[in-house]
Write a protein that holds these residues in place. Structure first.
Motif, PDB file in Angstrom:
ATOM      1  N   VAL A   1      -5.685   9.347  -0.499  1.00 16.85           N
ATOM      2  CA  VAL A   1      -5.790   8.222  -1.391  1.00 16.85           C
ATOM      3  C   VAL A   1      -4.935   7.372  -0.875  1.00 16.85           C
ATOM      4  CG1 VAL A   1      -4.208   8.997  -3.236  1.00 16.85           C
ATOM      5  CG2 VAL A   1      -5.937   7.588  -3.808  1.00 16.85           C
ATOM      6  N   VAL A   2      -5.309   5.953  -0.985  1.00 16.38           N
ATOM      7  CA  VAL A   2      -4.551   4.891  -0.439  1.00 16.38           C
ATOM      8  C   VAL A   2      -4.672   3.891  -1.669  1.00 16.38           C
ATOM      9  CG1 VAL A   2      -4.283   3.137   0.965  1.00 16.38           C
ATOM     10  CG2 VAL A   2      -5.036   5.321   1.714  1.00 16.38           C
ATOM     11  N   MET A   3      -3.749   3.518  -2.347  1.00 14.23           N
ATOM     12  CA  MET A   3      -3.499   2.538  -3.450  1.00 14.23           C
ATOM     13  C   MET A   3      -3.026   1.272  -2.876  1.00 14.23           C
ATOM     14  SD  MET A   3      -1.507   4.871  -6.476  1.00 14.23           S
ATOM     15  CE  MET A   3      -0.262   5.534  -5.431  1.00 14.23           C
ATOM     16  N   GLY A   4      -3.590   0.226  -3.126  1.00 16.55           N
ATOM     17  CA  GLY A   4      -3.509  -1.165  -2.509  1.00 16.55           C
ATOM     18  C   GLY A   4      -3.673  -2.213  -3.297  1.00 16.55           C
ATOM     19  N   GLY A   5      -3.619  -3.333  -2.690  1.00 13.72           N
ATOM     20  CA  GLY A   5      -3.466  -4.800  -3.552  1.00 13.72           C
ATOM     21  C   GLY A   5      -2.253  -4.654  -4.389  1.00 13.72           C
ATOM     22  N   SER A   6      -2.570  -4.982  -5.815  1.00 20.79           N
ATOM     23  CA  SER A   6      -1.679  -5.082  -6.805  1.00 20.79           C
ATOM     24  C   SER A   6      -1.297  -3.688  -7.462  1.00 20.79           C
ATOM     25  CB  SER A   6      -1.981  -6.104  -7.764  1.00 20.79           C
ATOM     26  OG  SER A   6      -2.973  -5.847  -8.615  1.00 20.79           O
ATOM     27  N   CYS A   7      -1.964  -2.650  -6.948  1.00 15.43           N
ATOM     28  CA  CYS A   7      -1.772  -1.282  -7.558  1.00 15.43           C
ATOM     29  C   CYS A   7      -0.666  -0.968  -8.160  1.00 15.43           C
ATOM     30  CB  CYS A   7      -2.533  -0.290  -6.830  1.00 15.43           C
ATOM     31  SG  CYS A   7      -3.187   1.139  -7.730  1.00 15.43           S
ATOM     32  N   GLN A   8       0.358  -0.987  -7.236  1.00 13.37           N
ATOM     33  CA  GLN A   8       1.794  -0.499  -7.668  1.00 13.37           C
ATOM     34  C   GLN A   8       2.426  -1.629  -8.836  1.00 13.37           C
ATOM     35  OE1 GLN A   8       2.620   2.164  -6.627  1.00 13.37           O
ATOM     36  NE2 GLN A   8       1.140   2.413  -5.448  1.00 13.37           N
ATOM     37  N   ARG A   9       2.046  -2.734  -8.802  1.00 10.60           N
ATOM     38  CA  ARG A   9       2.446  -3.809  -9.864  1.00 10.60           C
ATOM     39  C   ARG A   9       1.994  -3.634 -11.040  1.00 10.60           C
ATOM     40  NH1 ARG A   9       1.977  -8.443  -8.771  1.00 10.60           N
ATOM     41  NH2 ARG A   9       0.468  -8.662  -7.127  1.00 10.60           N
ATOM     42  N   THR A  10       0.600  -3.501 -10.839  1.00 14.67           N
ATOM     43  CA  THR A  10      -0.342  -3.746 -12.317  1.00 14.67           C
ATOM     44  C   THR A  10      -1.020  -2.558 -12.635  1.00 14.67           C
ATOM     45  OG1 THR A  10      -2.316  -4.274 -10.931  1.00 14.67           O
ATOM     46  CG2 THR A  10      -0.871  -5.884 -11.413  1.00 14.67           C
ATOM     47  N   TRP A  11      -0.870  -1.340 -12.096  1.00 14.69           N
ATOM     48  CA  TRP A  11      -1.261  -0.037 -12.580  1.00 14.69           C
ATOM     49  C   TRP A  11      -0.307   0.971 -12.364  1.00 14.69           C
ATOM     50  CZ3 TRP A  11      -6.462   1.814 -13.682  1.00 14.69           C
ATOM     51  CH2 TRP A  11      -7.493   0.740 -13.817  1.00 14.69           C
ATOM     52  N   ASP A  12      -0.246   2.284 -13.207  1.00 12.62           N
ATOM     53  CA  ASP A  12       0.685   3.173 -12.972  1.00 12.62           C
ATOM     54  C   ASP A  12       0.029   4.413 -12.682  1.00 12.62           C
ATOM     55  OD1 ASP A  12       3.065   1.802 -13.814  1.00 12.62           O
ATOM     56  OD2 ASP A  12       2.526   2.043 -16.050  1.00 12.62           O
ATOM     57  N   HIS A  13       0.646   5.474 -12.046  1.00 14.94           N
ATOM     58  CA  HIS A  13      -0.091   6.863 -11.622  1.00 14.94           C
ATOM     59  C   HIS A  13       0.875   7.768 -12.166  1.00 14.94           C
ATOM     60  CE1 HIS A  13       2.007   5.203  -8.154  1.00 14.94           C
ATOM     61  NE2 HIS A  13       2.358   6.528  -8.020  1.00 14.94           N
TER      62      HIS A  13
ATOM     63  N   MET B   1       0.774  -1.157   0.096  1.00 13.65           N
ATOM     64  CA  MET B   1       0.151  -0.062  -0.092  1.00 13.65           C
ATOM     65  C   MET B   1       0.830   0.971   0.008  1.00 13.65           C
ATOM     66  SD  MET B   1      -3.060  -0.876   2.711  1.00 13.65           S
ATOM     67  CE  MET B   1      -3.809  -2.431   2.908  1.00 13.65           C
ATOM     68  N   VAL B   2       0.376   2.171  -0.723  1.00  6.80           N
ATOM     69  CA  VAL B   2       1.083   3.283  -0.679  1.00  6.80           C
ATOM     70  C   VAL B   2      -0.244   4.522  -0.395  1.00  6.80           C
ATOM     71  CG1 VAL B   2       2.190   5.447  -1.815  1.00  6.80           C
ATOM     72  CG2 VAL B   2       2.675   2.914  -2.179  1.00  6.80           C
ATOM     73  N   ALA B   3      -0.080   5.334   0.850  1.00  2.89           N
ATOM     74  CA  ALA B   3      -1.071   6.196   1.339  1.00  2.89           C
ATOM     75  C   ALA B   3      -0.682   7.665   1.076  1.00  2.89           C
ATOM     76  CB  ALA B   3      -1.357   6.105   2.735  1.00  2.89           C
ATOM     77  N   ILE B   4      -1.324   8.615   0.255  1.00  2.00           N
ATOM     78  CA  ILE B   4      -1.114   9.756  -0.249  1.00  2.00           C
ATOM     79  C   ILE B   4      -2.151  10.759   0.437  1.00  2.00           C
ATOM     80  CG2 ILE B   4      -0.479  11.275  -2.072  1.00  2.00           C
ATOM     81  CD1 ILE B   4      -0.046   9.077  -3.850  1.00  2.00           C
ATOM     82  N   LEU B   5      -1.367  11.643   1.136  1.00  2.00           N
ATOM     83  CA  LEU B   5      -2.093  12.885   1.936  1.00  2.00           C
ATOM     84  C   LEU B   5      -1.747  14.225   1.028  1.00  2.00           C
ATOM     85  CD1 LEU B   5      -4.053  14.200   3.991  1.00  2.00           C
ATOM     86  CD2 LEU B   5      -2.109  14.495   5.284  1.00  2.00           C
ATOM     87  N   SER B   6      -2.899  14.747   0.613  1.00  2.00           N
ATOM     88  CA  SER B   6      -2.457  16.174  -0.209  1.00  2.00           C
ATOM     89  C   SER B   6      -2.967  17.554   0.608  1.00  2.00           C
ATOM     90  CB  SER B   6      -3.056  15.858  -1.542  1.00  2.00           C
ATOM     91  OG  SER B   6      -2.571  14.919  -2.494  1.00  2.00           O
ATOM     92  N   VAL B   7      -2.000  18.378   0.319  1.00  2.00           N
ATOM     93  CA  VAL B   7      -2.392  19.668   1.078  1.00  2.00           C
ATOM     94  C   VAL B   7      -2.010  20.840   0.019  1.00  2.00           C
ATOM     95  CG1 VAL B   7      -2.464  19.190   3.319  1.00  2.00           C
ATOM     96  CG2 VAL B   7      -0.238  19.830   2.278  1.00  2.00           C
TER      97      VAL B   7
END
Length: 207
Positions: free
Chosen positions: A172-184, A139-145
């Motif tokens: 926003v929190v990207m989880g599961g396989s998101c870092q491997r199977t999706w790009d942002h 998981m990668v959790a992103i807080l934006s200000v």
């Protein structure tokens, strides 16, 4: 470093406060998912001002396409055990750890920060695949200000994209396989936008 920030109409407090954590989950393909909660952090503009002036931002240069170029944003990475620059970020990290402990199986321990100074600053399509995230779900959790910018996601290798507006205390929190199977990515924009700070919380061994 000058900054012009348009304050959010929904964020008028002088105190930084973490609200109840109740994100909406979007299931993507191939085991990936994204949680999104707008305006999770109250007093986000106060936190922006503190981080903008208090974080020792660094400009970096990297080799891309066989030449060395300026990274189009300013950076600071807080290693595991390194004190965070504002007490509210400790509260944020603890709330995230409590909420996601069951799924993640470990704690968020590092905090990467990016300062997008205006619409010309950006980050290209990528996944956080350095370290364990190359082979394992994480998981990668992103807080934006600060001012809102679009976070875009698309399947790795191409396909239809989805987007989230991130700024003014959005999570926003990207989880599961998101870092491997999706790009942002955070695309450049020609629209007049103020600065934005992204705080990325990650577990050990993920970049």
């Amino acid at each position: 470093m000058a900054a012009v920030l348009q304050s959010s109409l929904f964020d008028t407090g002088d105190v930084v406060e973490v609200g109840p954590l109740a994100p909406t989950r979007t299931h993507l393909s191939r085991g990936a998912w994204v949680d999104y909660q707008p305006a999770w952090l109250g007093g986000a503009d106060v936190l922006f001002d503190a981080l903008h002036s208090g974080v020792p931002w660094k400009a970096e240069r990297r080799e891309m396409y066989e030449r060395v170029v300026d990274v189009p944003r300013l950076l600071k990475f807080y290693e595991e055990g390194e004190p965070l620059p504002h007490p509210a970020l400790v509260t944020v990290r603890e709330a995230l750890c409590e909420r996601y402990a069951g799924e993640l199986g470990e704690r968020f321990v590092t905090a990467g920060m990016c300062l997008y100074r205006d619409g010309r600053d950006s980050v290209a399509w990528h996944g956080d695949r350095i370290g364990r995230a190359k082979d394992l779900d994480t998981m990668v959790a992103i807080l934006s200000v600060g001012s809102a910018r679009s976070l875009m996601l698309r399947p790795r290798g191409g396909g239809s994209s989805i987007g989230f507006s991130l700024g003014h205390g959005d999570l926003v929190v990207m989880g599961g396989s998101c870092q491997r199977t999706w790009d942002h990515a955070i695309p450049k924009t020609s629209k007049p936008v103020g600065p934005r700070i992204s705080i990325q919380f990650r577990p050990r061994g993920v970049r």
